[in-house]
Design an enzyme around this catalytic site. Sequence first.
Site, PDB file in Angstrom:
ATOM      1  N   HIS A 254       0.837  -1.208   0.000  1.00  0.00           N
ATOM      2  CA  HIS A 254       0.000   0.000   0.000  1.00  0.00           C
ATOM      3  C   HIS A 254       0.872   1.258   0.000  1.00  0.00           C
ATOM      4  O   HIS A 254       0.694   2.156  -0.841  1.00  0.00           O
ATOM      5  CB  HIS A 254      -0.912  -0.014   1.233  1.00  0.00           C
ATOM      6  CG  HIS A 254      -1.811   1.168   1.340  1.00  0.00           C
ATOM      7  ND1 HIS A 254      -3.126   1.155   0.923  1.00  0.00           N
ATOM      8  CD2 HIS A 254      -1.599   2.422   1.819  1.00  0.00           C
ATOM      9  CE1 HIS A 254      -3.675   2.340   1.123  1.00  0.00           C
ATOM     10  NE2 HIS A 254      -2.776   3.127   1.686  1.00  0.00           N
ATOM     11  N   GLU A 255       1.811   1.318   0.935  1.00  0.00           N
ATOM     12  CA  GLU A 255       2.668   2.512   1.022  1.00  0.00           C
ATOM     13  C   GLU A 255       3.596   2.619  -0.182  1.00  0.00           C
ATOM     14  O   GLU A 255       3.934   3.715  -0.611  1.00  0.00           O
ATOM     15  CB  GLU A 255       3.463   2.503   2.330  1.00  0.00           C
ATOM     16  CG  GLU A 255       2.613   2.530   3.597  1.00  0.00           C
ATOM     17  CD  GLU A 255       1.580   3.650   3.638  1.00  0.00           C
ATOM     18  OE1 GLU A 255       1.829   4.717   3.037  1.00  0.00           O
ATOM     19  OE2 GLU A 255       0.510   3.465   4.261  1.00  0.00           O
ATOM     20  N   HIS A 258       1.809   4.604  -2.828  1.00  0.00           N
ATOM     21  CA  HIS A 258       1.929   6.047  -2.592  1.00  0.00           C
ATOM     22  C   HIS A 258       3.309   6.550  -3.030  1.00  0.00           C
ATOM     23  O   HIS A 258       3.436   7.589  -3.679  1.00  0.00           O
ATOM     24  CB  HIS A 258       1.761   6.357  -1.103  1.00  0.00           C
ATOM     25  CG  HIS A 258       0.348   6.372  -0.616  1.00  0.00           C
ATOM     26  ND1 HIS A 258      -0.626   7.180  -1.167  1.00  0.00           N
ATOM     27  CD2 HIS A 258      -0.261   5.698   0.395  1.00  0.00           C
ATOM     28  CE1 HIS A 258      -1.776   6.997  -0.523  1.00  0.00           C
ATOM     29  NE2 HIS A 258      -1.581   6.094   0.425  1.00  0.00           N
ATOM     30  N   GLU A 284      -4.683   7.865  -3.020  1.00  0.00           N
ATOM     31  CA  GLU A 284      -5.138   6.578  -2.493  1.00  0.00           C
ATOM     32  C   GLU A 284      -5.422   5.585  -3.616  1.00  0.00           C
ATOM     33  O   GLU A 284      -5.261   4.376  -3.431  1.00  0.00           O
ATOM     34  CB  GLU A 284      -6.399   6.756  -1.645  1.00  0.00           C
ATOM     35  CG  GLU A 284      -6.139   7.113  -0.209  1.00  0.00           C
ATOM     36  CD  GLU A 284      -5.249   6.113   0.523  1.00  0.00           C
ATOM     37  OE1 GLU A 284      -5.495   4.892   0.431  1.00  0.00           O
ATOM     38  OE2 GLU A 284      -4.295   6.546   1.170  1.00  0.00           O
TER      39      GLU A 284
END
Length: 489
Positions: A254-255, A258, A284
């Site tokens: 997830h990170e 980003h 997101e």
Amino acid sequence: MEKLKKHLKRLSKFENALSLLHWDMETYMPEKAAEKRAEIIGEISTYVFKEFISEKTKELLESATPEDDEDKAILKLVKKEFEKHEKIPPELFKELQFETALSQQAWQKAKEKDNFEIFKPHLKKVVDLEKKVIECIGYESNKYDVLLDDYEPGLKTDQLKSIIVELRKFSVEFINELDSGNKPNTEILKGKYSIEKQKEFSMELLKILNYDLGAGRLDISAHPFTISISHNDIRITTRFDKYDIKNSIFSTIHECGHALYEQGIPEQFRGLPIGDGASMGIHESQSRFWENIVGRSLEFWKFIYPKFTKYFPNFKNVKVEEFWRAINTVERSLIRTEADEVTYNLHIMLRFELEEALINDRITVDELPKLWNEKMKEYLGIVPKNDALGVLQDVHWAHGSFGYFPSYMLGNLYAAQIYYAMKKDIPNFGEKIEKGQFIEILSWLRKKVHSKGKTLMPIELIKEISNEELNPKYFIEYVKEKFTKVYKK
């Protein structure tokens, strides 16, 4: 125009320093340093704030003449922010920075001790200060519009509510439908997993997904996050749980999503208002795209499974499809960050409805724990046994990040819409993932999303990518197709 850019780039260097202070505060700062760090952050933030709303900025804005579309985008963004921020007294701004820095530390203690009372007085101060800021800026019909615009420019609360109506109806009905399906065997995930091996596998994932570790790093924090210190310093954090193998894997991916976005923004945009993501919802979309659409796909696990089982050999006797189904189980769970793709949006709706009511004085801070539990019961049919698993689980309100939560839901919707647009250009999308060929996928995102920075409004960007405005039908279609297979219905 060049003088304005130079002025903005100078101020951005202070923002870079503030980012580093915030990163340290969330990772390695000693506990006793909290109050002094809050003072330092408050002082530097206020200095930048005053410089931004100064006569110098006003004069440069009035005299600057744009030479191209990038200049026009810069002027549009700066004018909007200037007009908003010049209405806020610097003393109020400084007080908010100080209180949110203290509030973060109070939240951490409250969560550790499962005691909302520790956090409550700090949250009350932050909420009161946020309301004062809103009154200074002004609003038409809903105070929450001011906060929402900080994260999703152009979107109004009423529009968000209309999206939620359709999405909530689908989510609740589909969860009930899956209850009668062939539930995956999650027992195979139970065990004790070496933290060191999890760290090593997280690093392996980052390299495979093309995160530039020469321009970033991986650390640990209570709440995983990505932070941009400067163009070649995009850092991410994750967390490790020796009893939950999924936690670090999907927090890291997830990170990474980003960070890939941040690393893909053109260097010439850096230090300028256009050197950022189009919105937090679009940001997101990138993390949810990599975490869910790629990272939770069967194709991804067919590719990564041989590497994964080297780190965790107890899975060698588990078939990859069985593992894939287990990590995609739909559960009525308490923790937002660990929620599956089907129930996740309900967690966001809950938070949005509470904070929108709080900002509009329909509820109070004192009522939050009780109302939280009631909404969990209503939406997911479960109630947290304590506040650490309930109202205290997220750091966002401690940050003063009211208006942020909807970005997570919007990110899911944007991600699905982007995915369907991408498949038109990369029809063998699944094959690419199964072969571990992520460059073409990343290059597509670089071209269509990352390279645009903040030159376009989110509504303009999604229309340019997909030829239509944000439409929840793509997310609904994606979820139906995937989870019907997971549950073998």
